[in-house]
Design an enzyme around this catalytic site. Structure first.
Site, PDB file in Angstrom:
ATOM      1  N   LYS A 110      49.316  18.846  46.577  1.00  0.00           N
ATOM      2  CA  LYS A 110      48.668  20.101  46.983  1.00  0.00           C
ATOM      3  C   LYS A 110      48.155  19.953  48.411  1.00  0.00           C
ATOM      4  O   LYS A 110      47.607  18.897  48.770  1.00  0.00           O
ATOM      5  CB  LYS A 110      47.510  20.417  46.019  1.00  0.00           C
ATOM      6  CG  LYS A 110      46.858  21.779  46.263  1.00  0.00           C
ATOM      7  CD  LYS A 110      45.783  22.093  45.224  1.00  0.00           C
ATOM      8  CE  LYS A 110      45.163  23.463  45.445  1.00  0.00           C
ATOM      9  NZ  LYS A 110      44.167  23.837  44.433  1.00  0.00           N
ATOM     10  N   SER A 133      44.584  28.320  42.106  1.00  0.00           N
ATOM     11  CA  SER A 133      45.090  28.183  43.445  1.00  0.00           C
ATOM     12  C   SER A 133      46.188  27.141  43.610  1.00  0.00           C
ATOM     13  O   SER A 133      46.878  27.144  44.625  1.00  0.00           O
ATOM     14  CB  SER A 133      43.939  27.824  44.382  1.00  0.00           C
ATOM     15  OG  SER A 133      43.398  26.555  44.056  1.00  0.00           O
ATOM     16  N   SER A 159      41.764  26.121  38.780  1.00  0.00           N
ATOM     17  CA  SER A 159      42.959  26.078  39.629  1.00  0.00           C
ATOM     18  C   SER A 159      44.024  25.069  39.245  1.00  0.00           C
ATOM     19  O   SER A 159      45.114  25.095  39.814  1.00  0.00           O
ATOM     20  CB  SER A 159      42.561  25.847  41.085  1.00  0.00           C
ATOM     21  OG  SER A 159      42.141  27.057  41.642  1.00  0.00           O
TER      22      SER A 159
HETATM   23  N1  GLN Z   1      40.361  31.108  40.889  1.00  0.00           N
HETATM   24  C1  GLN Z   1      39.085  30.495  41.081  1.00  0.00           C
HETATM   25  C2  GLN Z   1      38.521  30.877  42.410  1.00  0.00           C
HETATM   26  O1  GLN Z   1      39.164  31.608  43.090  1.00  0.00           O
HETATM   27  C3  GLN Z   1      39.203  29.012  40.936  1.00  0.00           C
HETATM   28  C4  GLN Z   1      39.596  28.329  42.181  1.00  0.00           C
HETATM   29  C5  GLN Z   1      39.801  26.874  42.014  1.00  0.00           C
HETATM   30  O2  GLN Z   1      39.667  26.311  40.933  1.00  0.00           O
HETATM   31  N2  GLN Z   1      40.055  26.227  43.122  1.00  0.00           N
HETATM   32  O3  GLN Z   1      37.467  30.463  42.799  1.00  0.00           O
END
Ligand code: GLN
Length: 484
Positions: free
Chosen positions: A75, A152, A176
């Site tokens: 990532k 994400s 995410s």
């Molecule tokens: N979708 C969540 C957010 O936008 C989680 C993001 C994540 O875990 N990095 O904050």
């Protein structure tokens, strides 16, 4: 060759059925062929082939590491020395990492091969991979219309599901790893907070962020986590706990284990199909001899509210460093220092990032700190207590991972709050610092993957692998053979 699990690739390499150079080439060709998925921001063919060659040497000399020669995707928020690291943002479009993150260093030490850096929502904010400066990622399960992969860590999820790599790293602040794993039909685990070092991961919310594996199977996740877990003096929140042999939990009986089903997770907005998939998981565990126990987590209904106060608060502080002076992008044409800061941040950040900074600075501002931020910290304690008392009665908790399956581009929620609700089932684990894993359970009517989530007590990742493998073995989830 490309559909093999990490475990199978490992034994194929060690028994010299194929070489690391061969399998690395195979993935590089697939990355090129399926460029339209947009799973990668940066591909590193020369580096990958060079390290594959070295791995083949080590295997030949009997010096193979735990993950020797295994092609992975990383990532793009992990610092990878000498390789561009963008966190999905214009702000870091041309930023070359000056050092290596601890997690990626451990993977390199174990002999793995990095194919490249995967696409992600900008600064890991999002649930659909549509906020990346480098464009949307397409879910390899898409048929008639292109689906989102979740976010994400959407690029990592698409790369694993589409067989563009053997496995990938993700990061999970609110879901995410687990949410894109569920949307893309793969396994993803967010370990206990402190299990893996955060050193060299570009921070979203430092008290929630955790590194974790995204893999094709539960066993693969166990092998991968063992390599990346452990204490690191460079991260003061990493915990000095021995790292168990996670793989030894895979295949163990779950007879007599108690599995909690929290009644509050049967909430509005959960589709009927998701409810049925949850029941499928419950039946599998019952048949395997587990005892199903109804539990209550009364404060979990405040998880989203708590998350969307603490997370933007920490994000706004973490993102203050991107000011045009120290890293990456700097806007041209400013007439004063203040104007340079403003123009850099205005032009360098996308809309979602700006929204989080605004929320974060608001809840931390002198007039609202007590009403929001300190209140959220108190409710966080109550949520932690809820889970602690639940784990006095049960060994693990089973829930769906997401309220629905992946949606198509253009059908995504237009208001941010509905988008945030994608993580309604996953954020609790981050707020409580507990391990959570998503395992594919079935396809819905539209042929889109659904996942179930297992939560465990602190540092009981092994137990999640043990139970997760029982679900995996009995779910008969179809692996994606080819991409449309
Ligand atoms: N979708 C969540 C957010 O936008 C989680 C993001 C994540 O875990 N990095 O904050």
């Amino acid at each position: 060759m490309y559909t093999l699990s990490l475990y199978e690739v490992k034994s194929g390499l060690l028994s010299k059925k194929f070489s690391s150079v061969e399998i690395t080439k195979c993935f590089l060709e697939r990355i090129e062929k399926y460029k339209n998925l947009n799973a990668f921001i940066t591909v590193c063919p020369e580096q990958a082939l060079e390290s594959a060659k070295q791995s083949d040497q080590k295997i030949a000399n009997g010096m193979a590491g735990e993950m020797e020669g295994i092609p992975l995707a990383i990532k793009d928020l992990y610092m990878t020395k000498g390789i561009r690291t963008t966190s999905g943002s214009k702000m870091l479009e041309n930023f070359i990492a000056p050092y290596e993150s601890t997690v990626t260093q451990k993977l390199l030490n174990a002999g793995s091969v990095f194919l490249g850096k995967t696409n992600m929502d900008e600064f890991a904010m999002g649930s659909a991979n549509i906020t990346s400066y480098f464009g949307k990622v397409v879910n390899p399960w898409s048929k008639d219309k292109p689906l989102v992969p979740g976010g994400s860590s959407g690029g990592s999820a698409a790369a694993v599901a589409g067989h563009l790599c053997v496995a990938a790293t993700g990061s999970d602040t609110g879901g995410s790893i687990r949410q894109p794993a569920a949307f893309s039909g793969i396994v993803g685990i967010k370990p206990t907070y402190g299990r893996c070092s955060r050193y060299g991961m570009i921070a979203l919310a430092s008290s929630f962020d955790q590194a974790g594996p995204m893999t094709k199977t539960v066993r693969d996740a166990a092998i991968f986590l063992k390599v990346i877990a452990g204490y690191d003096e460079k991260d003061s929140t990493s915990v000095n706990e021995p790292v168990p042999d996670y793989e030894s939990f895979v295949g163990k009986s779950i007879n007599g284990m108690r599995i909690g089903i929290p009644k509050e997770f049967h909430m509005d907005g959960i589709s009927d199909e998701v409810e049925r998939s949850w029941q499928k998981g419950i039946d599998i565990l019952k048949d395997a001899g587990a005892e199903i126990v109804d539990i209550s987590l009364p404060y979990s209904k405040y998880s989203m509210a708590v998350y969307y106060i603490i997370q933007p608060a920490e994000a706004s502080a973490n993102l203050a460093r991107f000011d045009g002076v120290r890293y990456g992008f700097r806007a041209e044409g400013a007439k004063s220092l203040d104007e340079m800061y403003e123009m850099t941040r205005e032009q360098g950040f996308g809309d979602e990032v700006k929204r989080r900074i605004l929320i974060g600075t608001y809840v931390l501002s002198a007039g609202y700190y007590d009403a929001y931020y300190s209140q959220a910290l108190k409710v966080q304690k109550l949520i932690r207590q809820d889970l602690a008392s639940a784990f006095e009665k049960v060994d693990a908790i089973l829930t769906p991972t997401t309220p629905h399956s992946a949606f198509a581009f253009g059908e995504e929620p237009t208001d941010p709050v509905t988008m945030y609700l994608n993580d309604v089932l996953t954020v609790t684990a981050n707020i409580a610092g507990l391990p959570g894993m998503s395992i594919p359970i079935c396809l819905d009517k539209l042929g889109r993957p659904l996942g179930l989530q297992l939560l465990g007590p602190r540092f009981q990742e092994g137990r999640l692998f043990q139970i997760g493998e029982v679900i995996e073995k009995n779910a008969n989830f179809p692996s994606l053979k080819e991409i449309n």
